[in-house]
Design a protein around this motif. Structure first.
Motif, PDB file in Angstrom:
ATOM      1  N   GLU A 306     -50.048  22.289 -32.808  1.00  0.00           N
ATOM      2  CA  GLU A 306     -48.768  22.903 -32.446  1.00  0.00           C
ATOM      3  C   GLU A 306     -48.682  23.117 -30.922  1.00  0.00           C
ATOM      4  OE1 GLU A 306     -46.939  27.397 -33.249  1.00  0.00           O
ATOM      5  OE2 GLU A 306     -48.839  26.813 -34.126  1.00  0.00           O
ATOM      6  N   PHE A 307     -49.780  23.608 -30.359  1.00  0.00           N
ATOM      7  CA  PHE A 307     -49.795  23.955 -28.934  1.00  0.00           C
ATOM      8  C   PHE A 307     -49.727  22.693 -28.057  1.00  0.00           C
ATOM      9  CE2 PHE A 307     -51.106  25.831 -24.949  1.00  0.00           C
ATOM     10  CZ  PHE A 307     -50.657  27.142 -25.035  1.00  0.00           C
ATOM     11  N   VAL A 308     -50.452  21.669 -28.452  1.00  0.00           N
ATOM     12  CA  VAL A 308     -50.456  20.424 -27.668  1.00  0.00           C
ATOM     13  C   VAL A 308     -49.039  19.825 -27.638  1.00  0.00           C
ATOM     14  CG1 VAL A 308     -51.323  18.044 -27.608  1.00  0.00           C
ATOM     15  CG2 VAL A 308     -52.918  19.935 -27.909  1.00  0.00           C
ATOM     16  N   ALA A 309     -48.319  19.937 -28.754  1.00  0.00           N
ATOM     17  CA  ALA A 309     -46.935  19.435 -28.790  1.00  0.00           C
ATOM     18  C   ALA A 309     -46.070  20.222 -27.798  1.00  0.00           C
ATOM     19  CB  ALA A 309     -46.387  19.557 -30.208  1.00  0.00           C
ATOM     20  N   MET A 310     -46.293  21.543 -27.741  1.00  0.00           N
ATOM     21  CA  MET A 310     -45.519  22.378 -26.793  1.00  0.00           C
ATOM     22  C   MET A 310     -45.847  21.999 -25.347  1.00  0.00           C
ATOM     23  SD  MET A 310     -45.252  26.235 -28.218  1.00  0.00           S
ATOM     24  CE  MET A 310     -46.725  26.546 -29.082  1.00  0.00           C
ATOM     25  N   LEU A 311     -47.118  21.669 -25.101  1.00  0.00           N
ATOM     26  CA  LEU A 311     -47.528  21.291 -23.732  1.00  0.00           C
ATOM     27  C   LEU A 311     -46.757  20.056 -23.280  1.00  0.00           C
ATOM     28  CD1 LEU A 311     -51.434  21.571 -23.805  1.00  0.00           C
ATOM     29  CD2 LEU A 311     -49.852  23.080 -22.598  1.00  0.00           C
ATOM     30  N   ALA A 312     -46.667  19.066 -24.178  1.00  0.00           N
ATOM     31  CA  ALA A 312     -45.987  17.819 -23.818  1.00  0.00           C
ATOM     32  C   ALA A 312     -44.525  18.091 -23.484  1.00  0.00           C
ATOM     33  CB  ALA A 312     -46.095  16.833 -24.975  1.00  0.00           C
ATOM     34  N   GLU A 313     -43.927  18.999 -24.246  1.00  0.00           N
ATOM     35  CA  GLU A 313     -42.512  19.326 -24.018  1.00  0.00           C
ATOM     36  C   GLU A 313     -42.331  20.026 -22.665  1.00  0.00           C
ATOM     37  OE1 GLU A 313     -40.880  21.506 -27.347  1.00  0.00           O
ATOM     38  OE2 GLU A 313     -39.485  22.457 -25.926  1.00  0.00           O
ATOM     39  N   HIS A 314     -43.180  21.006 -22.376  1.00  0.00           N
ATOM     40  CA  HIS A 314     -43.042  21.739 -21.101  1.00  0.00           C
ATOM     41  C   HIS A 314     -43.394  20.854 -19.903  1.00  0.00           C
ATOM     42  CE1 HIS A 314     -41.866  25.559 -22.714  1.00  0.00           C
ATOM     43  NE2 HIS A 314     -42.898  25.575 -23.549  1.00  0.00           N
ATOM     44  N   ALA A 315     -44.331  19.959 -20.087  1.00  0.00           N
ATOM     45  CA  ALA A 315     -44.697  19.063 -18.976  1.00  0.00           C
ATOM     46  C   ALA A 315     -43.499  18.203 -18.581  1.00  0.00           C
ATOM     47  CB  ALA A 315     -45.878  18.182 -19.379  1.00  0.00           C
ATOM     48  N   SER A 316     -42.715  17.799 -19.594  1.00  0.00           N
ATOM     49  CA  SER A 316     -41.586  16.912 -19.289  1.00  0.00           C
ATOM     50  C   SER A 316     -40.471  17.658 -18.551  1.00  0.00           C
ATOM     51  CB  SER A 316     -41.059  16.270 -20.573  1.00  0.00           C
ATOM     52  OG  SER A 316     -40.533  17.289 -21.397  1.00  0.00           O
ATOM     53  N   ALA A 317     -40.536  19.002 -18.533  1.00  0.00           N
ATOM     54  CA  ALA A 317     -39.509  19.774 -17.820  1.00  0.00           C
ATOM     55  C   ALA A 317     -39.789  19.852 -16.318  1.00  0.00           C
ATOM     56  CB  ALA A 317     -39.432  21.181 -18.402  1.00  0.00           C
ATOM     57  N   GLN A 318     -40.962  19.402 -15.884  1.00  0.00           N
ATOM     58  CA  GLN A 318     -41.275  19.432 -14.448  1.00  0.00           C
ATOM     59  C   GLN A 318     -40.375  18.442 -13.705  1.00  0.00           C
ATOM     60  OE1 GLN A 318     -43.515  21.394 -12.708  1.00  0.00           O
ATOM     61  NE2 GLN A 318     -43.640  22.493 -14.653  1.00  0.00           N
ATOM     62  N   VAL A 319     -39.914  18.861 -12.523  1.00  0.00           N
ATOM     63  CA  VAL A 319     -39.032  17.991 -11.746  1.00  0.00           C
ATOM     64  C   VAL A 319     -39.805  17.447 -10.544  1.00  0.00           C
ATOM     65  CG1 VAL A 319     -36.850  17.832 -10.485  1.00  0.00           C
ATOM     66  CG2 VAL A 319     -37.072  19.413 -12.419  1.00  0.00           C
ATOM     67  N   GLU A 374     -47.705  12.023 -12.217  1.00  0.00           N
ATOM     68  CA  GLU A 374     -47.060  12.766 -13.300  1.00  0.00           C
ATOM     69  C   GLU A 374     -47.968  13.904 -13.774  1.00  0.00           C
ATOM     70  OE1 GLU A 374     -44.837   9.618 -16.054  1.00  0.00           O
ATOM     71  OE2 GLU A 374     -46.969   9.207 -15.775  1.00  0.00           O
ATOM     72  N   PRO A 375     -47.354  14.989 -14.289  1.00  0.00           N
ATOM     73  CA  PRO A 375     -48.208  15.996 -14.932  1.00  0.00           C
ATOM     74  C   PRO A 375     -48.887  15.322 -16.124  1.00  0.00           C
ATOM     75  CG  PRO A 375     -45.862  16.530 -15.227  1.00  0.00           C
ATOM     76  CD  PRO A 375     -45.932  15.341 -14.317  1.00  0.00           C
ATOM     77  N   THR A 376     -50.201  15.373 -16.150  1.00  0.00           N
ATOM     78  CA  THR A 376     -50.966  14.576 -17.118  1.00  0.00           C
ATOM     79  C   THR A 376     -51.863  15.472 -17.961  1.00  0.00           C
ATOM     80  OG1 THR A 376     -50.912  12.679 -15.633  1.00  0.00           O
ATOM     81  CG2 THR A 376     -52.687  12.720 -17.276  1.00  0.00           C
ATOM     82  N   VAL A 377     -51.754  15.329 -19.283  1.00  0.00           N
ATOM     83  CA  VAL A 377     -52.572  16.146 -20.195  1.00  0.00           C
ATOM     84  C   VAL A 377     -53.473  15.234 -21.014  1.00  0.00           C
ATOM     85  CG1 VAL A 377     -52.516  17.792 -22.112  1.00  0.00           C
ATOM     86  CG2 VAL A 377     -50.735  17.888 -20.340  1.00  0.00           C
ATOM     87  N   PHE A 378     -54.760  15.528 -20.987  1.00  0.00           N
ATOM     88  CA  PHE A 378     -55.722  14.831 -21.849  1.00  0.00           C
ATOM     89  C   PHE A 378     -56.218  15.805 -22.911  1.00  0.00           C
ATOM     90  CE2 PHE A 378     -56.214  12.049 -18.095  1.00  0.00           C
ATOM     91  CZ  PHE A 378     -56.038  10.823 -18.731  1.00  0.00           C
TER      92      PHE A 378
END
Ligand code: NAD
Length: 489
Positions: A306-319, A374-378
């Motif tokens: 659940e949390f990893v999905a939220m991270l991807a969503e918030h990362a995409s909000a970065q400008v 890009e903001p990058t999450v592994f």
């Protein structure tokens, strides 16, 4: 002179002066490659001259014996000048470093606040009296300035990184030589002008700029000089060790603010939505070029997916965009070298972990010329991997799952660094156990650099350094204690 590409000399004895060699170096914007300033390329001769000036000003006693009230006035006036010239200072930072304008303005405001804070403390630098058992005896503890202080600083906080050392040094009565990073020297040069305008006597603050290789030469000269009593350094752990070795020639005082690989720990009973949004800010602020970045995210298995999905969503909000625009949240990295380094870590991540989002340069052709990542999450990163152990200094997050509180603390501590960390939970008991268990200089509970509390000590355990900046202890770093025992006759 082109206003966007001004020329800056060294700052020696209260005035701009060219380097002894006459050499200069140029800085270009990491956003679009435009020229952003020409700086004097100081060398050893200039470093020696700066130290001699600061030594003279200290030994004549003019600055150390300047009344505390006057030191208060100068620091307060400098804070006012910074605030009045905030836009110009911030624009300089944006041009040289690519830091987004809103962050740069925030840094100017923090620097002004820091000057004001130490202005206040300048009024309380005298010491204390101790009455003894013997009624005819009196003990005094005097607080005296440590002497000539050398400040060697990094580029990621090009103004605040200098101010948080300089303000307590001046409040204590020290004289100063400074060496800003070649990647963003302009803000320190403007600061020197404002200090002089605010009434700081000539020779009390001296700045030597220099390009990359000469930078280490000047830094080493300051660190090893027998005429310098204290060195306050911010930078990488490798350079910090070199400073410490050089400083051992006369056992001068050494403070080191070094790298980090901080763990942000999230338990299932945390406010998850806020934790996810903050976790993104914790590693993307200043495009991840921040010593206390929360670059390891320790996630409890129960909330992991659940949390990893939220991270991807918030990362995409970065400008990602032009750092001059107020809407930009992430600017370019500082240099081509740093860009390559960060992309190299991303390649490493692709090979040994699971890419969640990001993973390279943004596709937008408008950003092609800048050093953007890009903001990058592994995810599913092994804590023993290089990605989890080494400081990337870019917008790259390593997610590491855990199952028990004990395991989370062990993972957080399994790092050579010990700068900061975060814990998110609805239980204060859990929070305090984790805070006490994690060996770092700073811990955030249900926040990450977002509580808005200023003037608290900052510094690291282990390879993150030694000594503290900010707060009362930041002043004490620039003071010697003298014990005096008086028998009244
Ligand atoms: P760096 O170590 O390359 O350079 C820092 C400063 O030291 C520069 O002014 C440089 O010219 C000088 N220098 C380089 N080699 C030297 C040597 N051998 N002797 C003396 N001086 C030398 O670091 P950087 O790339 O400018 O900054 C990034 C690093 O700084 C990161 O590791 C980051 O974590 C750290 N940092 C730490 C804090 C903190 O408060 N702990 C704050 C900001 C940055």
């Amino acid at each position: 002179m082109d206003p966007s590409n001004p020329q800056f000399d060294l700052w020696l004895d209260g005035a701009p002066r060219p380097a002894a060699s006459g050499a200069c170096f140029e800085r270009h914007s990491p956003y679009d490659g435009a020229p952003s300033g020409v700086f004097a390329d100081g060398g050893e001769e200039d470093a020696e001259r700066a130290v001699d000036i600061a030594r003279r000003e200290f030994d004549t006693g003019r600055w150390p014996t300047t009344p505390a009230r006057r030191r208060y006035e100068i620091l307060t006036e400098t804070a006012r000048l910074l605030t009045a010239n905030a836009q110009a200072l911030a624009e300089r930072m944006v041009l040289e470093s690519g830091k987004p304008i809103t962050l740069a303005l925030g840094e100017v405001a923090s620097s002004a606040r820091c000057l004001q804070y130490y202005a206040g403390l300048a009024l309380s630098t005298e010491g204390s009296a101790i009455s003894e058992r013997n009624p005819s005896a009196l003990g005094l503890v005097l607080r005296e300035p440590v002497g000539v202080a050398a400040l060697i600083t990094a580029w990621n906080f090009p103004l605040l990184g200098v101010v948080c050392k300089l303000a307590p040094a001046l409040a204590a009565g020290c004289t100063v030589v400074a060496k800003p990073s070649h990647l963003c020297p302009g803000p320190a040069m403007l600061l020197a002008r404002y200090l002089t305008e605010a009434g700081l006597p000539d020779g009390v603050f001296n700045v030597v700029t220099s390009q990359l290789e000469q930078g280490a030469v000047v830094g080493q000269h300051f660190a090893s000089s027998l005429k310098v009593d204290k060195v306050a350094f911010t930078g990488s752990t490798a350079s910090g060790r070199a400073v410490m070795r050089a400083a051992a020639v006369n056992t001068k005082r050494v403070a080191l603010e070094l790298g980090g690989k901080s763990a942000n720990i999230v338990f299932p009973d945390a406010p998850l939505e806020e934790a996810a949004r903050t976790a993104i800010g914790a590693f993307t602020f200043n495009s991840g070029q921040q010593c206390s970045a929360g670059s390891r995210l320790l996630l409890h298995r129960d909330i992991h997916d659940e949390f990893v999905a939220m991270l991807a969503e918030h990362a995409s909000a970065q400008v990602l965009g032009d750092p001059r625009e107020a809407t930009t949240t992430m600017g370019p990295l500082i240099s081509g070298r740093q860009h390559e380094r960060v992309l190299g870590y991303i390649d490493l991540g692709r090979a040994e972990a699971k890419l969640v989002t990001g993973g390279g340069r943004p596709a937008d052709p408008a950003l092609e010329r800048g050093y953007f990542v890009e903001p990058t999450v592994f995810d599913e990163v092994s804590n023993s991997s290089r990605l989890a152990q080494e400081e990337v200094f870019g917008p790259v997050l390593s997610v590491i799952p855990f199952e028990t509180e004990e395991e989370a603390v062990t993972l957080a501590n399994d790092s050579a660094y010990g700068l900061a960390g975060g814990v998110w939970t609805g239980s204060m008991d859990t929070a305090l156990r984790v805070v006490k268990g994690v060996r770092t200089g700073k811990m955030f509970v249900n926040c990450y650099n977002t509580a808005g509390i200023d003037d608290m000590p900052h510094g690291g355990y282990k390879d993150s350094g030694t000594g503290r900046e900010f707060g009362q202890v930041g002043l004490e770093e620039f003071q010697e204690l003298k014990t005096v025992q008086i028998l009244l006759r």
